[in-house]
Design a protein around this motif. Structure first.
Motif, PDB file in Angstrom:
ATOM      1  N   LEU A  97      13.264 -31.864  14.432  1.00  0.00           N
ATOM      2  CA  LEU A  97      12.663 -33.166  14.646  1.00  0.00           C
ATOM      3  C   LEU A  97      11.966 -33.221  16.000  1.00  0.00           C
ATOM      4  CD1 LEU A  97      15.713 -35.344  13.546  1.00  0.00           C
ATOM      5  CD2 LEU A  97      13.625 -34.978  12.215  1.00  0.00           C
ATOM      6  N   GLY A  98      10.901 -34.004  16.068  1.00  0.00           N
ATOM      7  CA  GLY A  98      10.289 -34.287  17.343  1.00  0.00           C
ATOM      8  C   GLY A  98       9.984 -33.050  18.153  1.00  0.00           C
ATOM      9  N   ASN A 177       5.594 -30.830   8.476  1.00  0.00           N
ATOM     10  CA  ASN A 177       7.007 -30.688   8.818  1.00  0.00           C
ATOM     11  C   ASN A 177       7.822 -31.684   8.006  1.00  0.00           C
ATOM     12  OD1 ASN A 177       9.161 -29.560  10.310  1.00  0.00           O
ATOM     13  ND2 ASN A 177       9.158 -31.304  11.713  1.00  0.00           N
ATOM     14  N   VAL A 178       8.741 -31.181   7.179  1.00  0.00           N
ATOM     15  CA  VAL A 178       9.553 -32.000   6.281  1.00  0.00           C
ATOM     16  C   VAL A 178      11.006 -31.964   6.749  1.00  0.00           C
ATOM     17  CG1 VAL A 178      10.338 -32.328   3.904  1.00  0.00           C
ATOM     18  CG2 VAL A 178       8.026 -31.444   4.354  1.00  0.00           C
ATOM     19  N   ASN A 179      11.604 -33.140   6.899  1.00  0.00           N
ATOM     20  CA  ASN A 179      13.009 -33.237   7.308  1.00  0.00           C
ATOM     21  C   ASN A 179      13.742 -34.258   6.457  1.00  0.00           C
ATOM     22  OD1 ASN A 179      13.857 -31.815  10.096  1.00  0.00           O
ATOM     23  ND2 ASN A 179      11.677 -32.338  10.191  1.00  0.00           N
ATOM     24  N   ALA A 180      15.051 -34.026   6.287  1.00  0.00           N
ATOM     25  CA  ALA A 180      15.884 -34.989   5.576  1.00  0.00           C
ATOM     26  C   ALA A 180      17.344 -34.737   5.919  1.00  0.00           C
ATOM     27  CB  ALA A 180      15.682 -34.886   4.063  1.00  0.00           C
ATOM     28  N   PHE A 181      18.135 -35.784   5.799  1.00  0.00           N
ATOM     29  CA  PHE A 181      19.580 -35.608   5.871  1.00  0.00           C
ATOM     30  C   PHE A 181      20.072 -34.956   4.583  1.00  0.00           C
ATOM     31  CE2 PHE A 181      20.179 -39.096   9.186  1.00  0.00           C
ATOM     32  CZ  PHE A 181      20.632 -38.214  10.156  1.00  0.00           C
ATOM     33  N   CYS A 195       9.734 -38.046  17.119  1.00  0.00           N
ATOM     34  CA  CYS A 195      10.578 -38.593  18.165  1.00  0.00           C
ATOM     35  C   CYS A 195      10.590 -37.638  19.366  1.00  0.00           C
ATOM     36  CB  CYS A 195      12.003 -38.806  17.661  1.00  0.00           C
ATOM     37  SG  CYS A 195      12.879 -37.265  17.245  1.00  0.00           S
ATOM     38  N   PHE A 196      11.185 -38.084  20.452  1.00  0.00           N
ATOM     39  CA  PHE A 196      11.421 -37.201  21.594  1.00  0.00           C
ATOM     40  C   PHE A 196      12.894 -36.848  21.592  1.00  0.00           C
ATOM     41  CE2 PHE A 196      12.584 -36.109  25.903  1.00  0.00           C
ATOM     42  CZ  PHE A 196      11.548 -35.275  26.295  1.00  0.00           C
ATOM     43  N   ARG A 197      13.191 -35.556  21.451  1.00  0.00           N
ATOM     44  CA  ARG A 197      14.585 -35.103  21.381  1.00  0.00           C
ATOM     45  C   ARG A 197      15.026 -34.653  22.764  1.00  0.00           C
ATOM     46  NH1 ARG A 197      17.874 -36.106  17.101  1.00  0.00           N
ATOM     47  NH2 ARG A 197      18.500 -33.997  16.572  1.00  0.00           N
ATOM     48  N   GLU A 198      15.982 -35.378  23.326  1.00  0.00           N
ATOM     49  CA  GLU A 198      16.507 -35.055  24.642  1.00  0.00           C
ATOM     50  C   GLU A 198      17.896 -34.439  24.492  1.00  0.00           C
ATOM     51  OE1 GLU A 198      17.060 -37.209  29.009  1.00  0.00           O
ATOM     52  OE2 GLU A 198      16.746 -38.402  27.201  1.00  0.00           O
TER      53      GLU A 198
END
Length: 267
Positions: A97-98, A177-181, A195-198
């Motif tokens: 993600l992000g 880019n494909v994402n899922a739970f 998103c921004f992943r910190e």
């Protein structure tokens, strides 16, 4: 379609096996994947280094290289004797993600694909609960996301801009880019921003390897991933039980040149 499948978890990983099985129901599948885990390899290309390629079955190969190496090998050397219509990378065990897309070997393979003129789709899945056991196969519903990719491969491919189909418009290459739970079913499919992943609490631990303290072993102690969202982000969509689709530039782009005329440099 003739589909090249790769990943960064390595040949035989649960996610790539689910993807191969699903795609094979509708498409011609060709596989080249790393011989071990290559997570975090981003877009690493093994320039000047020899790679070992081993046949693992009909139209299946394993490589000593990275995910990007796998795509590069298949496109620069006609490994399968067919025109590849799309590259699908994944399904990754864990989210991309992000800003994680910068480090991701899964995304690196999709990025290399569009730079080589082929639609590239990166696919990743994450656990919805940190208390779920990471290494319990029952917690990973790769099949549901693999089915989505199988049923929508043509549409996903059409969202890409490759070095062949976009250059006349001076449009930069784009991969998907494909994402899922990890769910059995999903409520919706949505387009999202990143998103921004910190990585809060990440630490580097140095362990001395000699008494003189002139050599050390460096160990990364991972902290907690925190998402800072820009609008309705990829993370929020996944959290809501949806499949997130983000279109990401595969090429670096410069910041705008506006309002820079007043800046001068000494020579």
């Amino acid at each position: 379609m003739n589909v090249l499948v790769t990943n960064d978890d390595g040949y035989g990983a649960w996610g790539i096996e689910a993807l191969i099985k699903a795609l094979s129901e509708r498409h011609n599948v060709f596989v080249i994947a790393p011989d071990g885990n290559r997570s975090g390899n981003s877009h690493h290309i093994s320039l000047g280094n020899k790679l070992i390629l081993k046949k693992a079955g009909a139209n299946h190969w394993v490589s000593s290289g990275t995910p990007a190496d796998c795509v590069y090998s298949a496109t620069k050397y006609d490994m399968f004797g067919v025109k590849i219509d799309a590259v699908v990378s994944g399904i990754n065990k864990g989210e991309n993600l992000g800003t994680e897309t910068i480090y991701s070997g899964t995304c690196g393979a999709a990025r290399q694909a569009v730079l080589d003129g082929i639609p590239g789709i990166a696919v990743s899945m994450m656990l919805p609960d940190n208390n779920l056991e990471w290494n319990d196969r029952a917690n990973w519903h790769f099949e549901s996301l693999a089915k989505f990719v199988k049923d929508n491969l043509e549409t996903l491919s059409s969202l890409c801009v490759t070095s062949d189909n976009g250059r006349g418009r001076d449009e930069p290459c784009v991969y998907v880019n494909v994402n899922a739970f990890s769910y059995d079913k999903f409520s919706e499919v949505v387009f999202t921003d990143l998103c921004f992943r910190e990585f809060v609490g990440d630490k580097i631990i140095l362990k001395p390897l000699n008494k003189e303290n002139t050599a050390f072993e460096s160990i990364t102690a991972s902290g907690e991933n925190c998402s800072k969202n820009r609008g309705y982000s990829d993370y929020l969509a996944c959290k809501d039980g949806k499949i997130s689709i983000s279109r990401i530039y595969a090429e670096p782009r410069t910041c705008g040149l506006e309002n820079l005329d007043s800046i001068t440099f000494s020579l």
